[in-house]
Scaffold this active site. Structure first.
Site, short mmCIF file in Angstrom:
data_model
loop_
_atom_site.label_atom_id
_atom_site.label_comp_id
_atom_site.label_asym_id
_atom_site.label_seq_id
_atom_site.Cartn_x
_atom_site.Cartn_y
_atom_site.Cartn_z
N GLY A 129 3.21 5.69 -3.04
CA GLY A 129 4.36 6.51 -3.39
C GLY A 129 4.50 6.65 -4.90
CB VAL A 152 -0.96 0.01 1.20
CG1 VAL A 152 -1.76 1.30 1.25
CG2 VAL A 152 -1.90 -1.19 1.13
CG ASP A 153 3.15 2.66 3.44
OD1 ASP A 153 2.17 3.43 3.48
OD2 ASP A 153 3.66 2.17 4.46
CG LEU A 154 6.58 -0.08 -1.24
CD1 LEU A 154 7.07 -1.50 -1.47
CD2 LEU A 154 7.77 0.88 -1.21
#
Length: 394
Positions: A172, A167-169
């Site tokens: 980003g 999710v974070d990647l």
């Protein structure tokens, strides 16, 4: 020349989604100034274990090609520093909770008055609008909230998270895409804009065909392990010596697969003659294939499938991936000189540009490593810098 040479990014983000986004932009030549809290720094500096010579691997992975300056954002002197940096910046990136930077005096409405051409990218868990806008967002939380965990794992397991911080990647990456789009617009209009990126929105769009399938049928997809809801056989299997992937994506490949394995009985079985029928008789077919492949060495399976042109391959561990000749040929593992970490290696930039390729110019910075350098560029004298240090502003 690098693709983003001359672009200056003021990075107020922490942990992963924001720093990963700004690292991607830094790899393409942008000057990224990473603002950190004095004495503390980015939280990811303390996301341990693992460490590499006492440096957080989490931090090292997402912060190359940046300069670090420490600034107390709550102090008036610190505010003056940030305003000076913003006045000369092309992009500001932040991922504080909704309303936090407005209270501190760094919200979009304030910053666009200082620099009307500023692209202001705000990354949050749920977005800056809507009933959940004030909720904190973390990768694990959004893997659950965004539906990913409901389709990850097998039918008999409980909800499972993806093995990486997906999710974070991906957020980003979406942020980098939004920033570049806004920069392109600003070059034509001279006017910046607010870029609102959320972990939730990124997960919703990644549901893709599963979302459309639900809207068409009213039936949400469930957990299917490595299998595919619309294609059979298209999943992992156990060979005699290892786990493998067999991806028979259409009827043409099914014919080639059966011929290569000499599975004439399956090729002539009416239950399996089309993909639609194979999906309808999924379990019968998977049981038959599983019983046959588990008696075969993976080398034999790969050789037959490669010769037939049927997608097939191993399930690698991380060490096998990083040491694979293809990964090395693509220059996806890069060396970085670092003052504390000898022989530092990290994954490289995944896009290959023929004329303006990415490169590594700076190691992941030590906390506040470039504070003096950046302040001198802003016109601060040595005496002023020492006063800011003695006052714990930097």
């Amino acid at each position: 020349m690098h693709a983003l040479e001359g672009i200056k990014i003021l990075d107020l983000s922490r942990t992963l989604a924001g720093p990963f986004s700004t690292m991607l932009l830094g790899d393409m030549g942008a000057d990224v100034i990473k603002v950190e809290q004095p004495g503390q720094g980015d939280e990811s500096r303390r996301f341990t274990p693992p460490t590499w010579n006492d440096e957080s691997c989490y931090y090292l992975s997402s912060n190359r090609n940046k300069r670090s300056i420490t600034v107390d954002l709550k102090s008036e002197e610190g505010k003056e520093i940030i305003y000076k940096l913003a006045k000369d910046a092309d992009v500001l990136v932040e991922n504080f909770r909704t309303g936090t930077l407005d209270k501190l005096g760094y919200g979009y409405e304030t910053m666009k008055k200082i620099n009307p051409r500023l692209v202001y990218c705000s990354i949050s868990g749920f977005g800056r609008t809507g009933p959940e806008r004030n909720r904190a967002g973390y990768d694990l939380l959004l893997q659950g909230f965004g539906g990913l965990m409901s389709i990850t794992g097998d039918a008999n397991s409980g909800p499972a998270k993806a093995g990486m911080s997906i999710v974070d990647l991906t957020t980003g990456m979406f942020a980098a895409y939004g920033i570049l789009s806004a920069l392109f617009s600003a070059q034509r209009t001279g006017k910046g804009q607010f870029v609102d990126v959320s972990l939730l929105d990124g997960q919703v769009v990644l549901l893709n065909h599963l979302a459309t399938g639900y809207l068409a049928t009213g039936k949400p997809a469930g957990r299917m392990g490595s299998a595919h809801p619309s294609i059979v056989p298209y999943q992992s299997f156990r060979a005699k010596d290892m786990d493998i992937i067999l991806a028979v994506a259409n009827d043409r490949l099914w014919t080639k697969c059966c011929q290569a394995f000499e599975w004439i009985d399956l090729l002539e079985d009416a239950r399996f003659e089309t993909n639609t029928k194979r999906v309808a008789h999924r379990q019968e077919l998977i049981n038959i294939i599983s019983e046959r492949l588990i008696t075969m060495e993976s080398k034999d399976i790969f050789e037959r499938m490669d010769n037939a042109g049927v997608p097939c391959g191993p399930i690698h561990t991380i060490d096998q991936v990083l040491n694979h000749p293809q990964v090395r040929a693509r220059e996806m593992m890069i060396d970085i000189e670092h003052p504390n970490v000898k022989n530092l290696k990290v994954p490289g930039f995944p896009v290959k540009l023929s004329d303006t390729p990415s490169n590594v110019r700076r190691h992941p910075p030590l906390l506040g490593e470039h504070t003096d350098e950046i302040l001198e560029e802003l016109g601060y004298s040595r005496a002023q810098i020492e006063n800011l240090k003695s006052g714990n502003v930097i």
